[in-house]
Design a protein around this motif. Sequence first.
Motif, mmCIF file in Angstrom:
data_model
loop_
_atom_site.group_PDB
_atom_site.id
_atom_site.type_symbol
_atom_site.label_atom_id
_atom_site.label_comp_id
_atom_site.label_asym_id
_atom_site.label_seq_id
_atom_site.Cartn_x
_atom_site.Cartn_y
_atom_site.Cartn_z
ATOM 1 N N TYR A 204 57.742 48.914 26.802
ATOM 2 C CA TYR A 204 57.308 48.441 28.114
ATOM 3 C C TYR A 204 55.801 48.623 28.231
ATOM 4 O O TYR A 204 55.312 49.647 28.709
ATOM 5 C CB TYR A 204 58.041 49.228 29.196
ATOM 6 N N HIS A 205 55.049 47.613 27.755
ATOM 7 C CA HIS A 205 53.586 47.731 27.760
ATOM 8 C C HIS A 205 52.939 46.381 28.065
ATOM 9 O O HIS A 205 53.617 45.399 28.349
ATOM 10 C CB HIS A 205 53.076 48.320 26.441
ATOM 11 N N SER A 206 51.618 46.355 27.999
ATOM 12 C CA SER A 206 50.833 45.226 28.514
ATOM 13 C C SER A 206 51.068 43.911 27.790
ATOM 14 O O SER A 206 50.736 42.849 28.325
ATOM 15 C CB SER A 206 49.340 45.562 28.463
ATOM 16 N N VAL A 245 45.530 49.237 25.790
ATOM 17 C CA VAL A 245 44.711 49.299 27.006
ATOM 18 C C VAL A 245 44.372 50.762 27.261
ATOM 19 O O VAL A 245 45.257 51.615 27.227
ATOM 20 C CB VAL A 245 45.454 48.718 28.227
ATOM 21 N N ASP A 246 43.109 51.050 27.538
ATOM 22 C CA ASP A 246 42.658 52.430 27.675
ATOM 23 C C ASP A 246 42.154 52.694 29.086
ATOM 24 O O ASP A 246 41.337 51.922 29.610
ATOM 25 C CB ASP A 246 41.528 52.692 26.665
ATOM 26 N N ASP A 249 41.874 59.559 31.832
ATOM 27 C CA ASP A 249 43.078 60.360 31.996
ATOM 28 C C ASP A 249 43.360 60.675 33.459
ATOM 29 O O ASP A 249 44.534 60.800 33.845
ATOM 30 C CB ASP A 249 42.962 61.658 31.193
ATOM 31 N N MET A 250 42.322 60.793 34.291
ATOM 32 C CA MET A 250 42.563 61.031 35.718
ATOM 33 C C MET A 250 43.348 59.881 36.341
ATOM 34 O O MET A 250 44.224 60.098 37.177
ATOM 35 C CB MET A 250 41.237 61.234 36.454
ATOM 36 N N GLN A 251 43.040 58.655 35.908
ATOM 37 C CA GLN A 251 43.766 57.499 36.420
ATOM 38 C C GLN A 251 45.214 57.508 35.932
ATOM 39 O O GLN A 251 46.145 57.224 36.695
ATOM 40 C CB GLN A 251 43.078 56.216 35.984
ATOM 41 N N LYS A 314 43.129 54.771 19.376
ATOM 42 C CA LYS A 314 43.601 54.963 20.753
ATOM 43 C C LYS A 314 44.897 55.789 20.769
ATOM 44 O O LYS A 314 45.062 56.707 21.581
ATOM 45 C CB LYS A 314 43.837 53.606 21.414
ATOM 46 N N VAL A 315 45.804 55.483 19.867
ATOM 47 C CA VAL A 315 47.078 56.204 19.804
ATOM 48 C C VAL A 315 46.836 57.671 19.431
ATOM 49 O O VAL A 315 47.439 58.581 20.016
ATOM 50 C CB VAL A 315 48.042 55.536 18.808
#
Length: 359
Positions: A204-206, A245-246, A249-251, A314-315
Amino acid sequence: MTTVNLTNTTSRQQQLMLWVQNALGQQDVVLNSLPGDASSRQYHRVQLGEDKSASARYIVMDAADEQEAMAQFITVATLMAPAINVPDILGQDLANGFLLLQDFGAVEFAHLLVDEPAETIDAHYQSAMQTLIELQRISVDTASKTYKIPLYDAAILDREMDLFSEWFIPYIGAALDTTLWHNSKTALINAILAQPQVVVHRDYHSRNLMQDQADTSRLGVIDFQDALIGAYSYDLVSLVRDAYVDWPDMQVTKWIHDFWHRQQQAGLEHASSAAQFENDVNIMGVQRHLKVLGIFIRLSKRDGKDRYLADIPKVMRDLLLELDWLGVHGSEDIKSAVLPFNEWLRTIVLPAYQNVFLK
């Protein structure tokens, strides 16, 4: 997009073209091949007539060697259709591996995020999370008994993580501490299986969420045929810690807490606190990101799909972030497994990884 008139190519393609023509009752058909995904399935957008600017209405799936997966696609679509927006199945030929589907269009969720203000991006994620809430409303009992959706059990979780040890570790030339690896996997699996169980999309991703061209207020959901009954945190971590998509971390943390509130409001089984849910999401994230690192290497080495290598940094960042969080905030049993694993990852794996990917 590559346009291919399949009537002039191979017999398999001729067979597909004739099937589409018969299914639609149209002779003037052109199939435009779409870029491949991580599977061996092929997808074509159907163009009727000579007007190439006309909006497409159909997608045809060609799964010559994946008839079992196609049957599962139909089963899962039937299960999910009353709850979320999945493509209508307009024609099927299981014997030959052909499936005619509703076309949501070409606008992926990721496209909706480009150059948009923060409030618009947040609104899109809130929509994706609400769609996920609707998916989690599906009865697990119905999914397992009526539709025979399998459990995301210990054997599958273990096998998925072994993609990291079997593909990623040899690729970077690092040495595996087998005892540490076994103990870490066991702790993660036990914690994951203790989480509330729901129907899990599993990717379930972009790139698997689409803006429905027929109703732009709704997200279309695709690539769900591998659905299982598993942890309630799995699909959320796939969405907010997407490999493609990056976000800061606060978001991400805000979205994790937002989803916890949505679970409460929907009357779904939920964690006792937002912090506990964040713990569950990070545990699930470690499992998923270990798996994805292995899958991306396998796609390159075995299948010749090197484009996924660019997404590995990214991963890896997400994996390290999750391990660091759990080392500080996790329960004592998780800390006892995560801390030595994180130390091994940073001292042995990370330098070897950096030598391959960041030199």
